[in-house]
Design a protein around this motif. Structure first.
Motif, PDB file in Angstrom:
ATOM      1  N   SER A 143       8.111  -2.395   9.965  1.00 16.48           N
ATOM      2  CA  SER A 143       7.738  -3.594   9.126  1.00 16.48           C
ATOM      3  C   SER A 143       8.374  -4.830  10.080  1.00 16.48           C
ATOM      4  O   SER A 143       8.095  -5.654   9.603  1.00 16.48           O
ATOM      5  N   PRO A 154       7.298  -9.877  11.254  1.00 17.23           N
ATOM      6  CA  PRO A 154       7.094  -9.213  10.001  1.00 17.23           C
ATOM      7  C   PRO A 154       5.934  -9.825   9.189  1.00 17.23           C
ATOM      8  O   PRO A 154       5.117  -9.094   8.362  1.00 17.23           O
ATOM      9  N   VAL A 155       5.776 -11.275   9.242  1.00 19.58           N
ATOM     10  CA  VAL A 155       4.664 -11.774   8.575  1.00 19.58           C
ATOM     11  C   VAL A 155       3.208 -11.515   9.117  1.00 19.58           C
ATOM     12  O   VAL A 155       2.399 -11.050   8.292  1.00 19.58           O
ATOM     13  N   VAL A 185       2.417  -7.857   7.568  1.00 22.81           N
ATOM     14  CA  VAL A 185       2.215  -8.052   6.106  1.00 22.81           C
ATOM     15  C   VAL A 185       0.501  -8.609   6.263  1.00 22.81           C
ATOM     16  O   VAL A 185      -0.128  -7.807   5.631  1.00 22.81           O
ATOM     17  N   TYR A 200       2.732 -13.060  -1.392  1.00 22.07           N
ATOM     18  CA  TYR A 200       3.142 -14.339  -1.025  1.00 22.07           C
ATOM     19  C   TYR A 200       1.976 -14.619   0.351  1.00 22.07           C
ATOM     20  O   TYR A 200       1.801 -15.913   0.450  1.00 22.07           O
ATOM     21  N   THR A 201       1.477 -13.615   1.139  1.00 17.26           N
ATOM     22  CA  THR A 201       0.762 -14.136   2.042  1.00 17.26           C
ATOM     23  C   THR A 201      -0.910 -14.358   1.520  1.00 17.26           C
ATOM     24  O   THR A 201      -1.488 -14.617   2.543  1.00 17.26           O
TER      25      THR A 201
END
Ligand SMILES: Nc1ncnc2c1ncn2[C@@H]1O[C@H](COP(=O)(O)OP(=O)(O)OP(=O)(O)O)[C@@H](O)[C@H]1O
Ligand SMILES: [Mg+2]
Lengths: 241, 329
Positions: A51, A73-74, A77, A105-106
């Motif tokens: 991750s 990490p973003v 995702v 969230y994304t």
């Protein structure tokens, strides 16, 4: 069948401590793949590194053909990797609904029917969450928090979901239920990488299995093959069985 | 004691006005604490630079004692934006230079605490030595109005005359009291709603509650930290404007005591808790006024810190005592 996630020669350190040493394995698309091993073997470290939460000292991680070793990490995702972490890691001061929203969230489509459908799907998998939708997550029971953590991970609409000990601390009946839900998630098209102490159940559910011993892969095969391996039976399945 | 009874409403309302300024500055301490579990000791300077932005805006537009009321109101609006922009800029500078380089290398939090103290001294002294600095680069001539007497008080070139609004008991509430209290409340309601309802606000609460889980959800924690400093700076800039409206005078070290008070307000209300900062600020402002009425103005700070100690004895986590993410009530 194609390889979705490939981990090659991965080494991860915590200061001078080598948590992972030259770990290589692959997760096939559409499979349930399980990683078993004793306490401290490095299972959670492996998931955290996938991750993007831990620095890679050596080796690489390839997801759907792209090298993501240096990705944030973003980005991971966004590419479709989500995780339900060890110890659940829910947001205690947010309601169940807010926690599920955090899972997405994304996503940019939170106002569309597609999003509502995903929410409905998660609530159908875990009816208990629907009953408690406005309750603060921190006040829920351990089992409910576990359901929330898995549900939250699904809200990102992942291609690959990483589950770190989803059965930890749950009553046997609830463990059965969690495993059948994991199968259901997988049948709905999400690839699963499952870390478990409950090796018996995990090996039954998994098409692919790896055993991690103090930072190194020591066995690989199908779930049934590992379940039949005498060394593994001794170490993880309680010998006599 | 008799003085307190006689002037009860006056002391309460002026205390609320002072407390509103404390509260706005306290928000900056509390938000950074909520997200990073660190005290931003340079936040007092973020405020102080805002007060200078207000004074200099008035100087820049050539305001004098004879400027019309409409002109002054216009200038106040410009000054508010200038102060918010300046304070936000200083806050981001502090984040960029005193925090990010250390935290991104995994330095212990104590180290960042020390670097923030360093940033505080550096910023304050840069303001106090601005005559030397501009002299060194040969700009002190054209900038005379702004640099002169760098260690003296800098005052607004106009005096803002309060007009009466309503009379409560023995006290006539003025336009300035109303302006200060109402605008501080509006700013805080806006911030509270932002943190509760917006996507970024949810990200902030997530990082405050569990940074690792927040990263797994795809929250960019560096961005969250920057926005946190930015919001704290904006609030401090608003506070600086209200402070200049009421007090009218600032100095390179004006941030110090106000910063200590605002930090006290944040701890009093429960550090990490936005609504706690508001409550703590107002309680502190009013208590200071009441306390000085009873035991004398020279005991004002003693009253403030005694109150802090007493409240922490009974409620060790402050009045509302929860963290940013958990704050609901
Ligand atoms: N943050 C950390 N700092 C230092 N060492 C760590 C850290 N996290 C894990 N370790 C060490 O790395 C090794 C692997 O830990 P990891 O959490 O990956 O094990 P695990 O296989 O998930 O164990 P468990 O089944 O108990 O969850 C352990 O020896 C652990 O002590
Ligand atoms: Mg683990």
């Amino acid at each position: 069948m194609s390889v979705m996630l490939e981990v090659e020669g991965l080494s991860v350190n915590y200061g001078p401590i080598e948590a992972l040493r030259d770990v290589s394995f692959a997760v096939e698309e559409g499979h349930i793949c399980t990683l078993i091993g004793a306490n401290g073997a490095g299972k959670s470290t492996t998931l955290k590194t996938i991750s993007g939460l831990r620095k890679v000292r050596e080796g690489k991680i390839v997801f759907e053909g792209k090298d993501i070793t240096g990705s944030t990490p973003v980005d991971r995702v966004l590419m479709g990797i989500s995780q339900s972490p060890e110890g659940r890691g829910i947001f205690p001061g947010m309601t169940v609904r807010e926690n599920l929203d955090m899972g997405a969230y994304t996503r940019k489509d939170t106002k569309t029917p597609a999003y509502q459908q995903d929410l409905d799907r998660v609530l159908a998998l875990f009816p208990r969450l629907e009953e408690r939708i406005d309750q603060f997550a921190g006040t829920m029971s351990g089992g409910e928090q576990q359901m929330l953590a898995i549900g939250r991970a699904l809200m990102a609409r992942p291609r690959l979901v990483l589950l770190d000990e989803p059965s930890m601390g749950l009553a046997p009946k609830l463990i059965q239920q969690i495993f059948s839900i994991i199968r259901e998630i997988n049948e709905q098209g999400t690839t699963v990488l499952l870390v478990e102490q409950n090796a018996n159940q995990a090996l039954k559910a998994a098409q692919q299995a790896y055993c991690l011993t103090t930072g190194e892969i020591t066995a690989a095969g199908t779930g049934a093959e590992l379940a039949a391996d005498p060394a593994i039976r001794d170490a993880y399945l309680g010998g006599g069985l | 004691m008799q003085f307190l009874v006689d002037h009860f409403f006056e002391l309460t309302i002026t205390g609320l006005a002072l407390g509103s300024v404390y509260a706005l500055v306290a928000l900056g301490y509390t938000m950074v604490y909520g997200v990073l579990q660190l005290i931003n000791f340079a936040h007092s300077e973020v405020f102080m630079y805002g007060t200078f932005a207000v004074a200099w805006t008035f100087t820049l537009f050539g305001a004098t004692a004879s400027t019309s009321t409409a002109g002054i109101i216009g200038l106040l609006i410009v000054a508010l934006f200038a102060a918010m922009a300046t304070s936000a800029g200083v806050a981001l500078l502090v984040e960029r230079t005193a925090y990010r380089p250390l935290l991104s290398r995994g330095a212990p939090k104590l180290v960042a605490l020390i670097s923030a103290i360093g940033a505080s001294f550096a910023l304050s002294e840069a303001m106090g030595l601005r005559d030397r600095i501009t002299g060194f680069v040969g700009l002190d001539g054209p900038l005379r109005d702004y640099v002169s007497g760098a260690r003296d008080n800098q005052s607004l070139p106009v005096s803002l005359d309060p007009a009466p609004v309503v009379t409560i008991g023995d006290y006539t509430v003025t336009t300035i009291d109303t302006l200060v209290i109402v605008s501080a409340l509006l700013m805080m309601i806006g911030l509270d709603q932002f943190v509760r309802r917006s996507r970024m606000g949810r990200g902030m609460r997530a990082v405050a509650q569990d940074p690792e889980s927040a990263a797994l959800m795809g929250v960019d924690s560096q961005r969250v930290v920057r926005v946190t400093f930015l919001l704290g700076g904006l609030m401090a800039g608003a506070a600086a404007t209200l402070y200049m409206i009421r007090i009218g005078t600032t100095r390179f070290d004006a941030g110090f005591i106000l910063g200590v008070k605002a930090f006290t307000a944040a701890v009093l209300g429960g550090i990490g808790n936005l609504r706690g900062a508001l409550l703590g600020g107002l309680v502190l402002g009013v208590a200071e006024n009441w306390g000085s009425a009873i035991v004398g103005t020279q005991w004002k700070d003693v009253v403030a810190f005694t109150l802090l100690v007493v409240i922490l004895l009974f409620r060790p986590t402050g009045l509302l005592g929860e963290s940013l993410g958990k704050a609901r009530a």
